[in-house]
Design a protein around this motif. Structure first.
Motif, PDB file in Angstrom:
ATOM      1  N   ILE A 340       0.836  -1.206   0.000  1.00 48.80           N
ATOM      2  CA  ILE A 340       0.000   0.000   0.000  1.00 48.80           C
ATOM      3  C   ILE A 340       0.869   1.253   0.000  1.00 48.80           C
ATOM      4  CG2 ILE A 340      -1.559   1.365   1.444  1.00 48.80           C
ATOM      5  CD1 ILE A 340      -2.971  -1.244   2.174  1.00 48.80           C
ATOM      6  N   TYR A 341       1.926   1.253   0.821  1.00 53.10           N
ATOM      7  CA  TYR A 341       2.810   2.420   0.874  1.00 53.10           C
ATOM      8  C   TYR A 341       3.567   2.617  -0.437  1.00 53.10           C
ATOM      9  CZ  TYR A 341       2.343   4.027   5.701  1.00 53.10           C
ATOM     10  OH  TYR A 341       1.867   4.583   6.852  1.00 53.10           O
ATOM     11  N   VAL A 342       4.039   1.542  -1.036  1.00 53.34           N
ATOM     12  CA  VAL A 342       4.813   1.662  -2.282  1.00 53.34           C
ATOM     13  C   VAL A 342       3.931   2.191  -3.401  1.00 53.34           C
ATOM     14  CG1 VAL A 342       5.975   0.366  -4.097  1.00 53.34           C
ATOM     15  CG2 VAL A 342       6.536  -0.086  -1.719  1.00 53.34           C
ATOM     16  N   VAL A 343       2.786   1.576  -3.604  1.00 50.98           N
ATOM     17  CA  VAL A 343       1.914   1.961  -4.714  1.00 50.98           C
ATOM     18  C   VAL A 343       1.360   3.368  -4.510  1.00 50.98           C
ATOM     19  CG1 VAL A 343      -0.232   1.430  -5.929  1.00 50.98           C
ATOM     20  CG2 VAL A 343       1.301  -0.422  -5.244  1.00 50.98           C
ATOM     21  N   SER A 344       0.852   3.646  -3.309  1.00 45.39           N
ATOM     22  CA  SER A 344       0.247   4.964  -3.070  1.00 45.39           C
ATOM     23  C   SER A 344       1.286   6.080  -3.132  1.00 45.39           C
ATOM     24  CB  SER A 344      -0.479   4.984  -1.721  1.00 45.39           C
ATOM     25  OG  SER A 344       0.417   4.736  -0.657  1.00 45.39           O
ATOM     26  N   GLN A 382      -5.643  12.953  -2.653  1.00 47.58           N
ATOM     27  CA  GLN A 382      -6.470  12.780  -1.456  1.00 47.58           C
ATOM     28  C   GLN A 382      -7.002  11.346  -1.367  1.00 47.58           C
ATOM     29  OE1 GLN A 382      -7.035  14.905   0.941  1.00 47.58           O
ATOM     30  NE2 GLN A 382      -6.555  16.911   0.170  1.00 47.58           N
ATOM     31  N   PHE A 383      -7.386  10.772  -2.489  1.00 46.52           N
ATOM     32  CA  PHE A 383      -7.894   9.398  -2.511  1.00 46.52           C
ATOM     33  C   PHE A 383      -6.813   8.424  -2.041  1.00 46.52           C
ATOM     34  CE2 PHE A 383      -8.287   5.393  -4.920  1.00 46.52           C
ATOM     35  CZ  PHE A 383      -9.482   4.926  -4.383  1.00 46.52           C
ATOM     36  N   LEU A 384      -5.614   8.595  -2.569  1.00 44.89           N
ATOM     37  CA  LEU A 384      -4.500   7.722  -2.176  1.00 44.89           C
ATOM     38  C   LEU A 384      -4.144   7.913  -0.705  1.00 44.89           C
ATOM     39  CD1 LEU A 384      -2.312   8.210  -5.378  1.00 44.89           C
ATOM     40  CD2 LEU A 384      -3.556   6.137  -4.727  1.00 44.89           C
ATOM     41  N   GLY A 385      -4.231   9.155  -0.236  1.00 44.07           N
ATOM     42  CA  GLY A 385      -3.980   9.409   1.183  1.00 44.07           C
ATOM     43  C   GLY A 385      -4.985   8.710   2.073  1.00 44.07           C
ATOM     44  N   GLY A 386      -6.248   8.636   1.622  1.00 43.43           N
ATOM     45  CA  GLY A 386      -7.272   7.935   2.382  1.00 43.43           C
ATOM     46  C   GLY A 386      -6.982   6.450   2.504  1.00 43.43           C
ATOM     47  N   ILE A 387      -6.532   5.834   1.431  1.00 43.78           N
ATOM     48  CA  ILE A 387      -6.184   4.407   1.462  1.00 43.78           C
ATOM     49  C   ILE A 387      -4.998   4.168   2.390  1.00 43.78           C
ATOM     50  CG2 ILE A 387      -5.250   2.506   0.056  1.00 43.78           C
ATOM     51  CD1 ILE A 387      -6.876   3.508  -2.269  1.00 43.78           C
ATOM     52  N   GLN A 388      -4.078   5.103   2.397  1.00 42.82           N
ATOM     53  CA  GLN A 388      -2.837   4.938   3.160  1.00 42.82           C
ATOM     54  C   GLN A 388      -3.000   5.259   4.648  1.00 42.82           C
ATOM     55  OE1 GLN A 388       0.619   7.841   2.881  1.00 42.82           O
ATOM     56  NE2 GLN A 388       1.147   6.437   1.251  1.00 42.82           N
ATOM     57  N   LEU A 459      10.665  14.341  -2.888  1.00 43.73           N
ATOM     58  CA  LEU A 459      11.088  14.013  -1.516  1.00 43.73           C
ATOM     59  C   LEU A 459      10.295  12.870  -0.867  1.00 43.73           C
ATOM     60  CD1 LEU A 459      11.880  17.491   0.109  1.00 43.73           C
ATOM     61  CD2 LEU A 459      13.493  15.683  -0.508  1.00 43.73           C
ATOM     62  N   PRO A 460       8.952  12.769  -1.047  1.00 40.01           N
ATOM     63  CA  PRO A 460       8.201  11.714  -0.365  1.00 40.01           C
ATOM     64  C   PRO A 460       8.583  10.290  -0.749  1.00 40.01           C
ATOM     65  CG  PRO A 460       6.715  13.471  -1.038  1.00 40.01           C
ATOM     66  CD  PRO A 460       8.039  13.754  -1.671  1.00 40.01           C
ATOM     67  N   LEU A 461       9.307  10.121  -1.850  1.00 37.23           N
ATOM     68  CA  LEU A 461       9.710   8.762  -2.255  1.00 37.23           C
ATOM     69  C   LEU A 461      10.912   8.242  -1.474  1.00 37.23           C
ATOM     70  CD1 LEU A 461       9.377   8.805  -6.157  1.00 37.23           C
ATOM     71  CD2 LEU A 461       7.924   7.600  -4.510  1.00 37.23           C
ATOM     72  N   LEU A 462      11.728   9.136  -0.942  1.00 32.98           N
ATOM     73  CA  LEU A 462      12.988   8.731  -0.316  1.00 32.98           C
ATOM     74  C   LEU A 462      12.813   7.768   0.861  1.00 32.98           C
ATOM     75  CD1 LEU A 462      14.960  12.125  -0.395  1.00 32.98           C
ATOM     76  CD2 LEU A 462      14.946  10.266  -2.073  1.00 32.98           C
ATOM     77  N   PRO A 463      11.806   7.939   1.747  1.00 36.66           N
ATOM     78  CA  PRO A 463      11.696   7.036   2.902  1.00 36.66           C
ATOM     79  C   PRO A 463      11.376   5.586   2.549  1.00 36.66           C
ATOM     80  CG  PRO A 463      10.432   9.046   3.255  1.00 36.66           C
ATOM     81  CD  PRO A 463      10.816   9.023   1.829  1.00 36.66           C
ATOM     82  N   GLN A 468      11.371  -1.869   4.969  1.00 34.52           N
ATOM     83  CA  GLN A 468      11.484  -3.151   5.669  1.00 34.52           C
ATOM     84  C   GLN A 468      11.313  -3.009   7.179  1.00 34.52           C
ATOM     85  OE1 GLN A 468      11.643  -6.236   4.251  1.00 34.52           O
ATOM     86  NE2 GLN A 468      11.313  -5.066   2.362  1.00 34.52           N
ATOM     87  N   LEU A 469      11.410  -1.786   7.687  1.00 34.87           N
ATOM     88  CA  LEU A 469      11.179  -1.569   9.119  1.00 34.87           C
ATOM     89  C   LEU A 469       9.703  -1.700   9.485  1.00 34.87           C
ATOM     90  CD1 LEU A 469      13.474   1.551   9.717  1.00 34.87           C
ATOM     91  CD2 LEU A 469      13.960  -0.818  10.329  1.00 34.87           C
TER      92      LEU A 469
END
Length: 544
Positions: A340-344, A382-388, A459-463, A468-469
């Motif tokens: 979910i985090y990778v795709v969104s 916003q839609f992706l943020g809701g899923i995440q 920037l949001p892609l870097l984390p 794996q944490l």
């Protein structure tokens, strides 16, 4: 009477003595205690007290009402505040972002309220008294803004900060009540109540955004509310909705814990590998969700978007967030959190980069006007943020030890929230790298804006390198929770990051507000001097 229940409880011989017991209900001569009912029996639906059956029962409806009010109040004032800051006060992007930061910082005080409600009962209640008190504080602050009529940036910052602090007090109480009740959900439904509550919150956001969109357009439509009237509605409506439901709210009885014991529990918790590992990812991920601080000014000053459209974008965004929550609950509840985090995150970056198309007006070549293009970019994010949104909340809930739900859940959400506030503070700094001032945007000088948009999109892609944490799903989280491994260093770093982030954010906000105050005082002095000179000229004219 604290509880409203008349179910007849079976005898204790019907259950195994080894099964965990439900905390006792508030006792009175006319109420039934469920203290001896085992969780497994409640989960099977046998002899269920009202508060375990439905969130919409009379015993629980105040919880739902609280989540509805939190969503409504934040969304209802968002569009009027945004337009008022830019059009009425001429606030610079940095000042606008400071208001946003100060409305977000109180979400980082959830730990304090968690401690408070776990430690001190107010008028005999650990949760519902604070739930009501928070809304009273919010109503008071918004009433003062309504009375002022045309508040300055500094006045807005002060009273919105105090009001949001009240909302958070109520929100923490509602969150804690839901966490306490979630202990008695069947395993296959864990997190369902919380997902429902957040669905209600985002539904409230839709209603609030619709109200803000349609009612604050006096300049364009010739009718509507003033900013003062918007504040008055925000003050009155939550109490009107909540007051009739509070007396029926059923609060599980529990012992208050001393502060020393609460601190010890939290210290033990933050040392656990099951806590500091996923929370490291959550903090790093949130701290790089840097918004484009100049975007709101660009839409209003460069593209000349009217207030109704700014509100309409907020409305559709709230609807899409709500839809994202519902989709997660229905279709992705058992999906991998990492996926979910990778795709969104990837899709969010893609849609965010589409801001560049609007800035350079490439959409004209596609025969797409600015309006749908700007709206499409925002609402998809916003839609992706809701899923995440929900996976981290469900993870927090699973980490809470019994008896300290308020403090521990608040600690975990505070850690995630303060990272978002730090991200907003960082974005103010990024906005200073290039010229993204209101004057530059009015003159269509957009060199700084497109560079800022590109940077905040990437920037949001870097984390994701730390993904794996994060546990893959609820099953892996439960396995990790059984791991007793601890790290004193991990606990120290956790707390150091938390408190240093809070200090940094508050110091930066105070600095910007002090600057705004000086500018306001200077503008007042210049205006007074002009009036004095004008009066002097008129006085001299009388002698000619």
């Amino acid at each position: 009477m604290k509880g409203a229940s008349s179910c007849v409880s079976p005898t204790s011989s019907d259950f195994s003595e080894s099964e965990p017991l439900v905390p006792p209900a508030s006792s009175s001569s006319s109420s039934t205690s469920y203290s001896h009912l085992p969780v497994s029996r409640l989960a099977r639906g046998k002899s269920q007290p009202p508060w375990t059956k439905s969130l919409y029962s009379r015993s629980n409806v105040a919880i739902v009402a609280s989540y509805l009010c939190v969503g409504f109040t934040a969304s209802f004032i968002a569009t009027p505040l945004s337009v008022y800051l830019v059009k009425e006060l001429g606030a610079q992007p940095e000042e606008q972002n400071t208001i946003t930061v100060l409305m977000t910082v109180p979400w980082s005080f959830k730990l304090c309220y968690g401690f408070l409600s776990d430690t001190y009962a107010l008028f005999g209640y650990r949760r519902k008294s604070y739930l009501l008190l928070g809304y009273v504080l919010y109503a008071l602050s918004m009433s003062i803004l309504a009375y002022i009529g045309n508040p300055s940036v500094v006045e807005l910052a002060i009273f919105l900060f105090i009001g949001t602090t009240g909302i958070i007090m109520s929100d923490v109480s509602a969150d804690t009540i839901v966490v306490e009740r979630s202990k008695y959900e069947p395993e296959h439904k864990k997190g369902t109540a919380q997902a429902t509550c957040y669905s209600v919150r985002f539904f409230g956001g839709i209603v609030g955004a619709l109200g803000g969109c349609t009612l604050y357009n006096r300049d364009a439509w010739g009718w509507g509310m003033t900013f003062s009237q918007v504040c008055a509605v925000c003050a009155a409506l939550p109490l009107a909705i909540l007051m009739p439901t509070i007396p029926f709210l059923y609060e599980l009885e529990g012992e208050t814990k001393p502060v020393r014991e609460q601190v010890r529990d939290i210290w033990e918790m933050v040392q656990l590998k099951a806590v500091w590992k996923p929370m490291t990812f959550i903090y790093c991920y949130n701290v790089l969700q840097t918004p484009n601080v100049a975007w709101n000014s660009y839409l209003q000053l460069t593209l000349k978007f009217p207030a109704w459209f700014i509100g309409f974008v907020a409305l559709v965004g709230s609807m899409m967030t709500f839809l994202g929550i519902v989709c997660y609950k229905r279709y992705f509840f058992r999906s991998s959190w990492r996926s979910i985090y990778v795709v969104s995150s990837s899709l969010t970056t893609l849609f965010s980069c589409m801001q560049l198309i609007l800035i350079f007006q490439w959409n004209r070549y596609l025969h797409i006007s600015n309006y749908p293009f700007a709206m499409g970019d925002d609402v998809l994010q916003q839609f992706l943020g809701g899923i995440q949104f929900l996976p981290s909340c469900i993870m927090y809930m699973g980490l809470c030890p019994k008896g300290s739900e308020g403090a521990t859940y608040s600690m975990l959400t505070t850690f995630g929230n303060i990272a978002l506030v730090v991200a907003a503070t960082i974005s103010s700094g990024l906005g200073k790298i290039w010229d993204c001032s209101n004057d530059a945007l009015k003159d269509h000088e957009l060199q700084g804006l497109w560079k800022l948009a590109l940077l905040t999109s990437i920037l949001p892609l870097l984390p994701l390198v730390l993904l794996q944490l994060l546990p893959a799903d609820q099953r892996e989280q439960k396995v990790l929770q059984k791991n007793p491994d601890k790290s004193r260093l991990g606990g120290v770093v956790f707390l150091a990051v938390l408190f240093s982030s809070l200090i940094m954010v508050m110091a930066n906000a105070v600095q910007i507000l002090a600057k705004a105050r000086r500018v306001q005082a200077l503008a007042g002095a210049v205006e007074a001097e002009e009036v004095h000179m004008h009066m002097g000229a008129g006085w001299m004219a009388n002698f000619k």
